[in-house]
Design a protein around this motif. Structure first.
Motif, PDB file in Angstrom:
ATOM      1  N   UNK A 140       2.778   1.803  -3.331  1.00 54.49           N
ATOM      2  CA  UNK A 140       1.951   2.434  -4.362  1.00 54.49           C
ATOM      3  C   UNK A 140       1.823   3.932  -4.142  1.00 54.49           C
ATOM      4  N   UNK A 155      -7.783  -6.614 -13.128  1.00 55.75           N
ATOM      5  CA  UNK A 155      -7.715  -5.205 -13.518  1.00 55.75           C
ATOM      6  C   UNK A 155      -7.006  -4.362 -12.457  1.00 55.75           C
ATOM      7  N   UNK A 156      -6.177  -3.424 -12.929  1.00 54.73           N
ATOM      8  CA  UNK A 156      -5.535  -2.451 -12.034  1.00 54.73           C
ATOM      9  C   UNK A 156      -6.219  -1.098 -12.210  1.00 54.73           C
ATOM     10  N   UNK A 157      -6.217  -0.626 -13.449  1.00 56.56           N
ATOM     11  CA  UNK A 157      -6.938   0.587 -13.819  1.00 56.56           C
ATOM     12  C   UNK A 157      -7.381   0.353 -15.262  1.00 56.56           C
ATOM     13  N   UNK A 158      -8.664   0.133 -15.467  1.00 56.55           N
ATOM     14  CA  UNK A 158      -9.161  -0.240 -16.796  1.00 56.55           C
ATOM     15  C   UNK A 158      -8.755   0.802 -17.825  1.00 56.55           C
ATOM     16  N   UNK A 210      -8.597   5.972  -0.423  1.00 54.57           N
ATOM     17  CA  UNK A 210      -9.379   5.724  -1.633  1.00 54.57           C
ATOM     18  C   UNK A 210      -9.819   4.273  -1.776  1.00 54.57           C
ATOM     19  N   UNK A 211      -9.213   3.379  -1.001  1.00 57.78           N
ATOM     20  CA  UNK A 211      -9.597   1.969  -1.066  1.00 57.78           C
ATOM     21  C   UNK A 211     -11.085   1.756  -0.811  1.00 57.78           C
ATOM     22  N   UNK A 252     -10.649   2.612 -11.682  1.00 54.34           N
ATOM     23  CA  UNK A 252      -9.545   2.200 -10.804  1.00 54.34           C
ATOM     24  C   UNK A 252      -9.977   1.012  -9.944  1.00 54.34           C
ATOM     25  N   UNK A 253      -9.162  -0.055  -9.977  1.00 53.82           N
ATOM     26  CA  UNK A 253      -9.448  -1.260  -9.183  1.00 53.82           C
ATOM     27  C   UNK A 253      -8.436  -1.484  -8.069  1.00 53.82           C
ATOM     28  N   UNK A 254      -7.301  -0.778  -8.134  1.00 54.20           N
ATOM     29  CA  UNK A 254      -6.316  -0.878  -7.054  1.00 54.20           C
ATOM     30  C   UNK A 254      -5.897   0.525  -6.671  1.00 54.20           C
ATOM     31  N   UNK A 255      -6.021   0.819  -5.369  1.00 54.37           N
ATOM     32  CA  UNK A 255      -5.619   2.131  -4.899  1.00 54.37           C
ATOM     33  C   UNK A 255      -5.129   1.977  -3.469  1.00 54.37           C
ATOM     34  N   UNK A 256      -4.500   3.023  -2.970  1.00 53.32           N
ATOM     35  CA  UNK A 256      -3.928   2.936  -1.631  1.00 53.32           C
ATOM     36  C   UNK A 256      -4.678   3.858  -0.689  1.00 53.32           C
ATOM     37  N   UNK A 257      -4.494   3.638   0.599  1.00 47.97           N
ATOM     38  CA  UNK A 257      -4.988   4.539   1.626  1.00 47.97           C
ATOM     39  C   UNK A 257      -6.501   4.696   1.604  1.00 47.97           C
ATOM     40  N   UNK A 290      -4.380   7.335  -9.479  1.00 47.93           N
ATOM     41  CA  UNK A 290      -3.154   6.575  -9.271  1.00 47.93           C
ATOM     42  C   UNK A 290      -2.277   6.690 -10.518  1.00 47.93           C
ATOM     43  N   UNK A 327       0.831  -1.195   0.000  1.00 45.64           N
ATOM     44  CA  UNK A 327       0.000   0.000   0.000  1.00 45.64           C
ATOM     45  C   UNK A 327       0.873   1.255   0.000  1.00 45.64           C
TER      46      UNK A 327
END
Lengths: 389, 135
Positions: free
Chosen positions: A126, A200-203, B72-73, B65-70, A144, A123
């Motif tokens: 990132x 998916x990470x960011x589509x 925003x999760x 977005x499907x992965x985020x930190x802090x 992101x 976390x």
């Protein structure tokens, strides 16, 4: 200004190096490069080190002093300088070192790049990566770093410059080569389907569109070209190393389907080397995201806008395809992406290629090599041209 | 990472009210605010004027977005957008109150004030503009 040569090159294995600390990793590549250049250590006049964020990754600032100390150079009081430029930290450090030798100020210079990322939780890692964009107006608003590249990808697709499959095939190319590199984090080829259908990470980008979190270092030794033969037969000439900047935030640009900084640095690098893009036999481009790798092939002039994707999809970018071979090291995607080391890892690969020491992935009769290193979303870019001697 | 309150309130004009700057020499508009104009350079110093941007515009590009930190999760998955506003200025932010599969380039959106983040239970709450569908 003097011509500059690379007389030694070395890299650690890239990956999750749980057993090695930053200081262990930081000196290993330098030691290999010194061995490659047949140097003992006392000859070194200066050290440059590319490192993006030891301050946050391992809570250690003042990396210059740490590296000078643990390479044993502090007893000789060798001037050591740490360079930070986001993902381009290694590329910019290399250029600083080239200028130091070209100017006549220093004769033997070590330039390395190192990053230790896995001592921190995912976390937090990132959040460090996101901070290479505009922390106030992009990352701070919930965008992101992968989502910024996804926004570029969406636009490339909407404007008909590349398809989703073409973008994804950049990772297929890098993994194809990574399978042949013993220093690569991922030594496994992947299919287009694997990239497209990963989580998916960011589509539209999936996990396989994104370079991994890695530890590692890479380093080269520079000296004046006319002195190179005294040290080794395996040396290459640095024809040019250029750098350009752009806005910190991606949303401030007139266009987001190309990086002007890459175009400008490339044009200057070709001009200074008296060559064109068509002369480049092997290139290492900054594929921290597949879409960045694809754009680089167009911005560097290897393929026209709208044509790089098909070249990747058809495998025209492979080491044995007879065109410009792309990311024979495995690129950032498969060799790994210890951030500050990436720009130097590219130079190490090109040095191996241009001295005919790249093993099973050797590009035949490679004369000119090019490295492109990128920070953030194209906010800082270096382009370096090397020539076989 | 907790920030001191000053870092929050000094950005209130931009983050709450979409206030940018306009160059008094060439008339070009910038967001976020700039101390001088990259086109007019020294000539523009001291001539940059506050300029309130229109809150409406259309989606220029987007991602889910499907992965985020802090913080925003808690939002995942969420939409982020580049918006070309009706002054032709590009803005970046989140698109909320929207059915994610309906997000597309060209859709009309409007900026609203929303909670962005908080520095834990005892820290300050960060607010800024986010976008919502305008039609």
């Amino acid at each position: 200004m003097r011509d500059v040569a690379i007389i030694g090159a070395g890299s650690t294995k890239f990956g999750e190096l749980w057993g090695a600390s930053f200081r262990a990793i930081g000196i290993e590549a330098g030691a290999r490069a010194m061995q490659d250049a047949n140097l003992g250590g006392d000859e070194v006049d200066a050290i440059y080190i590319g490192n993006m964020s030891a301050g946050r990754f391992i809570n250690q600032q003042h990396i210059d002093a740490l590296i000078a100390d643990y390479t044993g150079m502090a007893t000789n009081h060798v001037p050591t300088t740490r360079v930070e430029a986001g993902g381009a930290s290694g590329g910019v450090a290399f250029r600083q070192a080239v200028m130091a030798v070209a100017s006549g100020l220093h004769d033997i210079v070590i330039v390395g790049g190192a990053e230790k990322m896995t001592d921190m939780d995912d976390d937090s890692i990132n959040s460090v990566l996101n901070a290479t964009s505009d922390a106030e107006w992009e990352a701070g608003m919930g965008l992101t770093l992968p989502s910024l590249y996804a926004i570029i990808a969406q636009r490339l697709m909407a404007e008909g410059i590349a398809t989703r499959e073409e973008i994804a095939s950049c990772a297929v190319n890098s993994h194809f080569h990574g399978a042949m590199n013993p220093d690569a984090q991922f030594r496994k080829a992947v299919s287009l389907d694997t990239v497209l259908h990963a989580g998916p990470v960011a589509e539209p980008l999936t996990m396989f569109d994104c370079a991994p979190i890695s530890d590692g270092s890479a380093a080269v030794i520079l000296c004046p070209l006319e002195e190179a033969k005294k040290h080794t037969d395996n040396y290459v000439k640095v024809c040019s190393s250029m750098q350009a900047s752009d806005t910190l935030a991606l949303f401030q640009r007139e266009s987001i389907t190309h990086f002007n900084a890459t175009r400008v640095a490339a044009q200057q690098a070709y001009q200074a080397a008296h060559i064109t893009a068509a002369d480049i036999d092997v290139a290492e481009v900054h594929d921290d995201y597949t879409v960045a790798g694809l754009m680089a092939l167009q911005d560097l002039g290897f393929w026209k806008e709208g044509e790089a994707g098909r070249a990747l999809l058809e495998g025209q970018t492979r080491f044995d395809a007879g065109k410009t071979a792309i990311n024979t090291s495995g690129g950032l995607k498969a060799k790994g992406y210890p951030i500050g080391a990436a720009g130097l890892s590219q130079i190490v690969e090109l040095t191996q290629q241009l001295t005919n020491r790249a093993g099973p992935r050797q590009v035949r009769n490679a004369k000119y090599g090019l490295a492109q290193s990128t920070g953030g979303t194209g906010s800082a870019v270096t382009v370096t041209v090397l020539e076989a001697m | 990472m907790a920030m001191v309150v000053a870092r929050e309130w000094r950005e209130i004009p931009g983050r709450y009210n979409l206030e940018g700057t306009r160059c008094g020499c060439c008339g070009k508009i910038f967001f976020p605010s700039r101390a001088f104009c990259p086109h007019c350079r020294r000539q523009s110093i001291g001539k940059m004027e506050p300029f309130p941007l229109k809150p409406t515009g259309e989606v220029y590009s987007f991602s889910i977005v499907h992965q985020s930190d802090g913080f925003n999760r808690r939002m995942l998955p969420y939409a982020v957008v580049f918006v070309k506003n009706d002054d032709s200025i590009m803005l970046a932010g989140q698109l909320v109150d929207v059915d994610l599969p309906t997000v597309k380039i060209g859709m009309r959106v409007r900026a609203v004030l929303r909670k962005l983040d908080e520095d834990g239970k005892a820290g300050i709450i960060h607010y800024a503009f986010k976008f919502v569908p305008a039609e």
